[in-house]
Scaffold this active site. Structure first.
Site, mmCIF file in Angstrom:
data_model
loop_
_atom_site.group_PDB
_atom_site.id
_atom_site.type_symbol
_atom_site.label_atom_id
_atom_site.label_comp_id
_atom_site.label_asym_id
_atom_site.label_seq_id
_atom_site.Cartn_x
_atom_site.Cartn_y
_atom_site.Cartn_z
ATOM 1 N N LYS A 9 44.989 65.593 20.000
ATOM 2 C CA LYS A 9 44.518 64.281 20.478
ATOM 3 C C LYS A 9 43.237 64.426 21.312
ATOM 4 C CE LYS A 9 49.228 62.374 20.553
ATOM 5 N NZ LYS A 9 50.239 61.635 21.345
ATOM 6 N N TYR A 49 50.686 54.906 13.515
ATOM 7 C CA TYR A 49 51.673 54.696 14.588
ATOM 8 C C TYR A 49 52.639 53.545 14.325
ATOM 9 C CZ TYR A 49 49.948 58.194 17.875
ATOM 10 O OH TYR A 49 49.636 59.388 18.483
ATOM 11 N N ARG A 91 57.872 70.549 16.169
ATOM 12 C CA ARG A 91 58.379 69.629 17.210
ATOM 13 C C ARG A 91 58.938 70.430 18.392
ATOM 14 N NH1 ARG A 91 57.287 64.060 17.281
ATOM 15 N NH2 ARG A 91 59.127 63.819 18.553
ATOM 16 N N THR A 97 58.249 64.043 24.325
ATOM 17 C CA THR A 97 57.138 63.083 24.371
ATOM 18 C C THR A 97 56.547 62.959 25.776
ATOM 19 O OG1 THR A 97 58.224 61.821 22.613
ATOM 20 C CG2 THR A 97 56.522 60.676 23.882
ATOM 21 N N ARG A 108 53.344 70.677 25.395
ATOM 22 C CA ARG A 108 53.233 69.575 26.364
ATOM 23 C C ARG A 108 53.699 70.010 27.754
ATOM 24 N NH1 ARG A 108 55.651 65.005 22.200
ATOM 25 N NH2 ARG A 108 53.685 64.330 21.269
ATOM 26 N N ASN A 128 49.455 63.430 26.070
ATOM 27 C CA ASN A 128 50.384 64.544 25.791
ATOM 28 C C ASN A 128 49.869 65.467 24.686
ATOM 29 O OD1 ASN A 128 50.865 62.929 23.593
ATOM 30 N ND2 ASN A 128 53.019 62.549 24.013
ATOM 31 N N HIS A 131 49.965 65.242 18.528
ATOM 32 C CA HIS A 131 50.912 64.503 17.703
ATOM 33 C C HIS A 131 51.533 65.480 16.718
ATOM 34 C CE1 HIS A 131 52.818 61.723 14.962
ATOM 35 N NE2 HIS A 131 52.317 62.482 13.999
ATOM 36 N N GLU A 142 52.620 60.890 6.593
ATOM 37 C CA GLU A 142 51.469 61.135 7.462
ATOM 38 C C GLU A 142 50.435 62.047 6.795
ATOM 39 O OE1 GLU A 142 53.710 60.616 11.784
ATOM 40 O OE2 GLU A 142 53.083 62.605 11.136
HETATM 41 P P1 DAT Z 1 56.166 61.532 19.859
HETATM 42 O O1 DAT Z 1 54.658 61.638 19.939
HETATM 43 O O2 DAT Z 1 56.826 62.548 20.738
HETATM 44 O O3 DAT Z 1 56.672 61.576 18.429
HETATM 45 P P2 DAT Z 1 56.563 58.643 19.795
HETATM 46 O O4 DAT Z 1 56.330 58.745 18.324
HETATM 47 O O5 DAT Z 1 57.802 57.930 20.227
HETATM 48 O O6 DAT Z 1 56.568 60.109 20.462
HETATM 49 O O7 DAT Z 1 55.340 57.932 20.497
HETATM 50 C C1 DAT Z 1 54.020 58.179 20.063
HETATM 51 C C2 DAT Z 1 53.108 58.376 21.253
HETATM 52 O O8 DAT Z 1 53.018 57.193 22.016
HETATM 53 C C3 DAT Z 1 53.571 59.426 22.243
HETATM 54 O O9 DAT Z 1 53.132 60.725 21.879
HETATM 55 C C4 DAT Z 1 52.974 58.989 23.523
HETATM 56 C C5 DAT Z 1 52.829 57.498 23.391
HETATM 57 N N1 DAT Z 1 53.847 56.752 24.164
HETATM 58 C C6 DAT Z 1 55.152 56.630 23.862
HETATM 59 N N2 DAT Z 1 55.786 55.888 24.783
HETATM 60 C C7 DAT Z 1 54.851 55.510 25.689
HETATM 61 C C8 DAT Z 1 54.865 54.743 26.897
HETATM 62 N N3 DAT Z 1 55.996 54.184 27.382
HETATM 63 N N4 DAT Z 1 53.709 54.575 27.565
HETATM 64 C C9 DAT Z 1 52.570 55.117 27.096
HETATM 65 N N5 DAT Z 1 52.477 55.859 25.966
HETATM 66 C C10 DAT Z 1 53.603 56.052 25.281
HETATM 67 MG MG MG Z 2 56.359 60.235 16.886
#
Ligand code: DAT
Ligand code: MG
Length: 168
Positions: A9, A49, A91, A97, A108, A128, A131, A142
């Site tokens: 990212k 997303y 992962r 996350t 992370r 973080n 992705h 994806e």
């Molecule tokens: P991951 O990236 O671990 O698969 P995710 O798919 O649920 O997690 O969410 C995608 C991204 O969105 C994640 O890397 C960080 C961001 N994110 C998730 N929840 C958030 C929140 N409450 N506030 C801000 N960013 C958030």
């Molecule tokens: Mg995800």
């Protein structure tokens, strides 16, 4: 062999730790079969997303909006990594996350700190770093979204001697 999508990212690129992160994946023997720098459009990120990741229903509209803004903050490096059960392996290496919850030893956990609470209170995304596809279905969608078939390469690495598949 299983493939997974990793996106370094904007925070990883801007902090200059793209190489260190990529090295971790290389060290476990994962094979880079696709790699490119790009500045994805809003529509590209929306598809990633929401259409694929279903983020609005899982995390809420606000989290979705701040994440897209953060992902638009600069170029990213997209990678396709290949290996034995690569989706789950990556992962595990990436960690939880929320950086606050991500264990030491994960990418992370080792390179970022931020909580959901702080992000929510300040209307910002969670930096973080990485992705990584959540499961094999997500990975297939994806990879097809980020890479054309001609951008995925076939070659042999030194590691393959140790992860042989049955001769058919
Ligand atoms: P991951 O990236 O671990 O698969 P995710 O798919 O649920 O997690 O969410 C995608 C991204 O969105 C994640 O890397 C960080 C961001 N994110 C998730 N929840 C958030 C929140 N409450 N506030 C801000 N960013 C958030
Ligand atoms: Mg995800």
């Amino acid at each position: 062999m299983e493939k997974t999508l990793v996106v370094l990212k904007p925070d990883a690129i801007q902090r200059g730790i793209a190489g260190e992160i990529l090295t971790r994946f290389e060290k476990v023997g994962l094979k880079i079969v696709g790699a490119k720098m790009l500045a994805p459009s809003y529509d590209h990120l929306y598809h990633h997303y929401e259409n694929i990741g279903k983020m609005v229903s899982r995390r809420g509209q606000k989290a979705f909006d701040v994440t897209l803004a953060m992902m638009n903050a600069g170029p990213v490096i997209a990678l396709v990594l290949e290996g034995v059960e690569a989706v789950a392996l990556v992962r595990k290496m990436v960690g939880a996350t929320e950086p606050k919850s991500a264990l030491p030893g994960t990418i992370r956990g080792d390179y970022s700190h931020m909580s959901f609470g702080h992000a929510d209170a300040n209307d910002v995304g969670i930096p973080n770093l990485v992705h990584a596809s959540g499961d094999t279905t997500e990975a297939a969608l994806e990879i097809a979204h980020w890479f054309s078939e001609s951008e995925i390469y076939t070659y042999e690495t030194a590691h393959e001697k140790f992860t042989q598949t049955k001769k058919k």
